[in-house]
Enzyme design. Structure first.
Site, PDB file in Angstrom:
ATOM      1  N   CYS A 110      11.141 -34.314 -32.076  1.00  0.00           N
ATOM      2  CA  CYS A 110      10.103 -33.350 -31.712  1.00  0.00           C
ATOM      3  C   CYS A 110      10.475 -31.961 -32.214  1.00  0.00           C
ATOM      4  O   CYS A 110       9.637 -31.242 -32.768  1.00  0.00           O
ATOM      5  CB  CYS A 110       9.909 -33.336 -30.199  1.00  0.00           C
ATOM      6  SG  CYS A 110       8.529 -32.285 -29.663  1.00  0.00           S
ATOM      7  N   CYS A 208       8.738 -36.768 -21.999  1.00  0.00           N
ATOM      8  CA  CYS A 208       7.462 -36.162 -21.618  1.00  0.00           C
ATOM      9  C   CYS A 208       6.284 -37.120 -21.676  1.00  0.00           C
ATOM     10  O   CYS A 208       5.332 -36.988 -20.911  1.00  0.00           O
ATOM     11  CB  CYS A 208       7.192 -34.937 -22.490  1.00  0.00           C
ATOM     12  SG  CYS A 208       6.871 -35.307 -24.246  1.00  0.00           S
TER      13      CYS A 208
END
Length: 393
Positions: A110, A208
């Site tokens: 990410c 997440c």
């Protein structure tokens, strides 16, 4: 003064980072990314009410919190949709790594592909000088070489240099980390002093996009979803890795064997196990057995005693050197083999022109896991991130 885009999440860290930069006189722009989340998954919240699961980095509550902070600071705020990029670069890779018997850290990808590529490009398109985040890490210029250095944060409990070792010189030249010199309690105190409602907001250590922190359930659901998608377009499922081949991968049952090759039972698919795991193996033994190796080539799970988990040597691939310079010979460094693992002294020997390295530890370590990152520290003060890669074997 500089124009700085702040990656806002609605949490206390990015909020204080934005506040500090605004108070220093910079022109601050807040951007929040809309990331992919599983469609239709229901999970129970802390208040006992069941709701559709949302990505924890960009839930509706987080978006509202970020907007509230932006209004308080009187800065522009934008919400940018990167769901497709996030799904392809982060979620698909996370799934495929687990199916292939690796244990990935999606935060690394990410930071590399989303925050410091997609978002940084957006920031540069706005003529920003820097992209700032709420990470606890420091960056500066080396006093002799002039190259950008990534260094551990002042707060060792919050240091996030491990997940940022993927940055290159171009990205570091535009990176700004206002919180690197503070501790978490100091940051919360600064938020409270400024009247921010996020001052006491809890932070999540979970992945997440995985509902209820249940990655095994996610693997099941994602496999089913991908199979349905493949059937709709007429593509068959594959039990091989198949990344990039137009096929999907499905966890496949196989043998559980001991170190001598004796079959002790059956596993339900390599994706559901991690190195060091003891519970949930479904086999009985006089002595406790742990997962020692995930053998993807034979679709086998190798188990044995806890003592066999210790290693003094391992290989790291996909090496990335933050200076841009590849070492020509062995060097000493301190290595961290998991996000919260203590650093250990090691000798690092380049292989294949530096694309891989062999790491020899001074002290054996337990459960070194393929798919996790190994990050190496050194420099004059010992706090500089030198390089890092993915543990291969």
């Amino acid at each position: 003064m500089a124009r700085i885009v702040v990656a806002m999440s609605g949490g206390v860290d990015s909020s204080v980072a934005a506040a500090l930069l605004k108070e220093q006189g910079h022109e601050v722009i807040g951007i929040m990314l809309r990331l992919w989340s599983e469609p239709g998954v229901i999970e129970a919240e802390d208040d006992g009410i069941e709701r559709v699961a949302q990505n924890k980095c960009c839930s509706l509550e987080s978006v509202d919190d970020a907007r509230r902070v932006a209004r308080m600071l009187d800065i522009p705020f934008y919400l940018v949709n990167v769901e497709q990029e996030f799904k392809e670069k982060i979620v698909d890779n996370f799934y495929e790594d687990y199916v292939a018997g690796r244990t990935p850290n999606p935060c690394l990808n990410c930071n590399r592909h989303i925050r410091f590529t997609v978002l940084l490009n957006r920031a540069l398109a706005l003529n920003a000088d820097y992209l700032a985040t709420g990470h606890y890490v420091r960056v500066d210029d080396h006093p002799i070489t002039g190259k950008r250095r990534l260094r551990r944060a002042v707060d060792p409990e919050k240091d996030q240099s491990y997940v940022l070792h993927v940055l290159n010189q171009q990205q570091l030249s535009h990176a700004c980390f206002p919180l690197g010199g503070y501790t978490k309690p100091e940051v919360r105190a600064m938020a409270a002093e400024r009247g921010m409602t996020v001052a006491a907001k809890a932070e999540s250590q979970e992945i997440c996009f995985v509902a209820q922190n249940d990655y095994r359930g996610f693997i099941d659901r994602y496999a089913a979803t991908r199979q349905e998608e493949a059937e709709l377009v007429g593509v068959g499922a594959s039990t091989a890795t198949g990344r990039g081949a137009g096929l999907i991968s499905i966890p496949k049952p196989g043998p559980i064997i001991d170190q001598q090759g004796n079959t002790l039972g059956r596993h339900r698919g390599l994706a559901y196990y991690t190195i060091g795991q003891r519970k949930g193996l479904g086999i009985t033994s006089r002595d406790p057995l742990h997962v020692l190796k995930i053998d993807a080539s034979n679709n086998a799970l190798v188990v044995g005693p806890a003592s066999a988990l210790e290693q003094s040597e391992f290989v790291v691939g996909k090496m990335h050197y933050l200076s841009g310079e590849t070492p020509t010979g062995p060097f000493e460094a301190r290595v961290r083999v998991r996000y919260k693992a203590p650093e250990q002294p090691a000798l690092v020997t380049p292989l294949d022109g530096g694309e891989r390295v062999r790491v020899t530890l001074l002290h054996p370590q337990r459960a070194i896991t393929p798919g996790q990152a190994a990050v190496f520290y050194g420099g004059e003060d010992g706090d500089e991130v030198l390089c890092g890669g993915i543990i291969a074997e």
